[in-house]
Design an enzyme around this catalytic site. Structure first.
Site, short mmCIF file in Angstrom:
data_model
loop_
_atom_site.label_atom_id
_atom_site.label_comp_id
_atom_site.label_asym_id
_atom_site.label_seq_id
_atom_site.Cartn_x
_atom_site.Cartn_y
_atom_site.Cartn_z
N GLU A 7 -0.70 -3.43 9.26
CA GLU A 7 -1.59 -2.88 8.22
C GLU A 7 -1.77 -1.38 8.42
O GLU A 7 -2.76 -0.80 8.01
CB GLU A 7 -2.94 -3.61 8.21
N ASP B 243 -5.14 3.03 8.45
CA ASP B 243 -5.19 1.63 8.91
C ASP B 243 -6.25 0.89 8.09
O ASP B 243 -7.36 1.39 7.90
CB ASP B 243 -5.53 1.58 10.40
N ILE B 244 -5.87 -0.29 7.60
CA ILE B 244 -6.83 -1.09 6.82
C ILE B 244 -7.84 -1.70 7.78
O ILE B 244 -7.46 -2.30 8.80
CB ILE B 244 -6.11 -2.20 6.02
#
Lengths: 116, 296
Positions: free
Chosen positions: B213, B170-171
């Protein structure tokens, strides 16, 4: 003339090397295909005769004119005994012997055309 | 495009091969149905097929039926060649699953246009398949496809008793990226991250976009320690390779990664396995982000 020059030229696109290769392949296969028909006849097996003729017809389709191809369609149909009038296999044999003579002519013509 | 020719007659196979090569196709040959089925079982199977009707063993129509009974959803365009004539033969061939029909002896010009039509349909189907399985923005697998590949990987790992690891990425603070730089820049950042993933993963690893994301990576034949090494390569590459925007601005990104290795005794199903990797990701987020956490 049994051989269909236009058709052979179309298939080989006037490429002499390709013509020689495909003709040689057919000439190599032909004795076994004829033998398969003769063997099936000796065994009196109508379905096997029809199948062997069908295989030969399929290969011939690349070289011969439509009249001769139709003769083979007729030979196949009459061998199977599925279409009326059903002829005796002795009568069928005389048609097959004539077709074999024509095949000999085809072989000569094809060798000449391909320069073999 | 590869074209599979199935014909017991060597002369016809030869004629078809030379014609197809002339027209820009790559011929693949089979002398009978059994050989054809072997070719169709490979990963690089041709999808455009020319099948002769009469062959020793399984006939052309029976081979058609066999192909149409496949459950893997693959599309095959089948052109049936036959010495048979008449409407009954056409009906029988097409009811067996053929898409087109050509009587022998065939006119090569007709075969050429029929093959061209078949190849257009195969290409169209491949494009639709691509659209249905790829994420439109990043071109990695979409959620539906990665879920399917995930299920296949679990099944294979169970069958072969092979190791298999999962990575959930996950960003960090991605909402702030969109808020600060705008959504177009955010899209560029997502594409940049997928590019880094592709560079740092192996050919047989699979990447899918799971949500906005969030990305999932399937790592076949990989234990948790090896997965950590791959994850660290990805984490550091993303941290030290910012997204460069057209106006010389750059976006610094970091990612948090959760890892889990498939355990047949522990993971009852796909969801349970995913949950372990997702919980590890949650821990990575909770403990400061820009880090990797392995599931216990």
């Amino acid at each position: 003339m049994i051989i269909d020059h236009h058709r052979v030229n179309e298939i080989t696109r006037n490429n002499s090397k390709l013509l020689k290769s495909i003709s040689q392949l057919f000439l190599n296969e032909l004795p076994d295909m004829i033998k398969a028909v003769d063997t099936a006849y000796q065994q009196n097996d109508r379905q096997s005769i029809a199948k062997a003729i069908h295989r030969l017809k399929s290969a011939l389709g690349n070289f011969v004119n439509s009249e001769y191809y139709k003769e083979f369609s007729q030979l196949e149909a009459s061998a199977s005994g599925m279409t009326a009038p059903v002829i005796h296999l002795n009568e069928w044999l005389s048609q097959w012997e004539k077709a074999k003579l024509d095949l000999e002519t085809l072989v000569v013509d094809l060798k000449e055309m391909a320069g073999i | 495009m590869d074209v599979l020719i199935v014909d017991d007659d060597a002369v016809t196979r030869f004629a078809l091969c030379s014609a197809l090569e002339e027209w820009g196709f790559i011929p693949v040959v089979a002398e009978n149905a059994d050989q054809a089925l072997e070719k169709l079982a490979t990963e690089t199977t041709p999808h455009l097929l020319i099948i002769d009707w009469s062959m020793p063993g399984m006939s052309g129509p029976d081979l058609c039926k066999h192909i149409r009974e496949r459950e893997d959803g693959q599309f095959f365009y089948i052109l049936m060649l036959t010495g048979k004539e008449g409407n009954e033969a056409i009906i029988e061939a097409m009811e067996a699953g053929a898409d087109d029909f050509l009587s022998k002896p065939f006119d090569h010009r007709v075969l050429k246009v029929r093959i061209a039509a078949g190849s257009r349909i195969v290409r169209l189907e491949q494009t639709l398949n691509q659209l249905a399985s790829r994420d439109a923005l990043t071109q990695c697998w979409n959620r539906r496809m990665i879920d399917e590949l995930f299920a296949n990987s679990i099944a294979e790992s169970t069958r072969k008793h092979s190791i298999f690891s999962l990575m959930v990425i996950d960003i960090d603070h991605f909402k702030a990226v969109n808020d600060t730089y705008g959504h177009a820049a955010g899209d560029n950042a997502l594409k940049h991250v997928v590019n880094i993933l592709n560079i740092n993963l192996r050919e047989y690893d699979q990447v899918g976009r799971y949500g906005g994301e969030e990305f999932v990576v399937l790592l076949p034949a990989t234990d948790q320690n090896e997965a950590w090494g791959v994850a660290e390569r990805i984490r550091s590459a993303i941290q030290f390779q910012p997204t460069i925007l057209g106006d010389d601005r750059k976006i610094d990104l970091t990612v948090s990664i959760g890892i889990a290795e498939f355990d047949r005794n522990r993971d009852a199903n796909q969801s349970a396995f995913f949950e372990r990797a997702d919980k590890a990701l949650y821990t990575a987020k909770q403990t400061g982000r820009n880090r990797i956490v392995s599931s216990d």
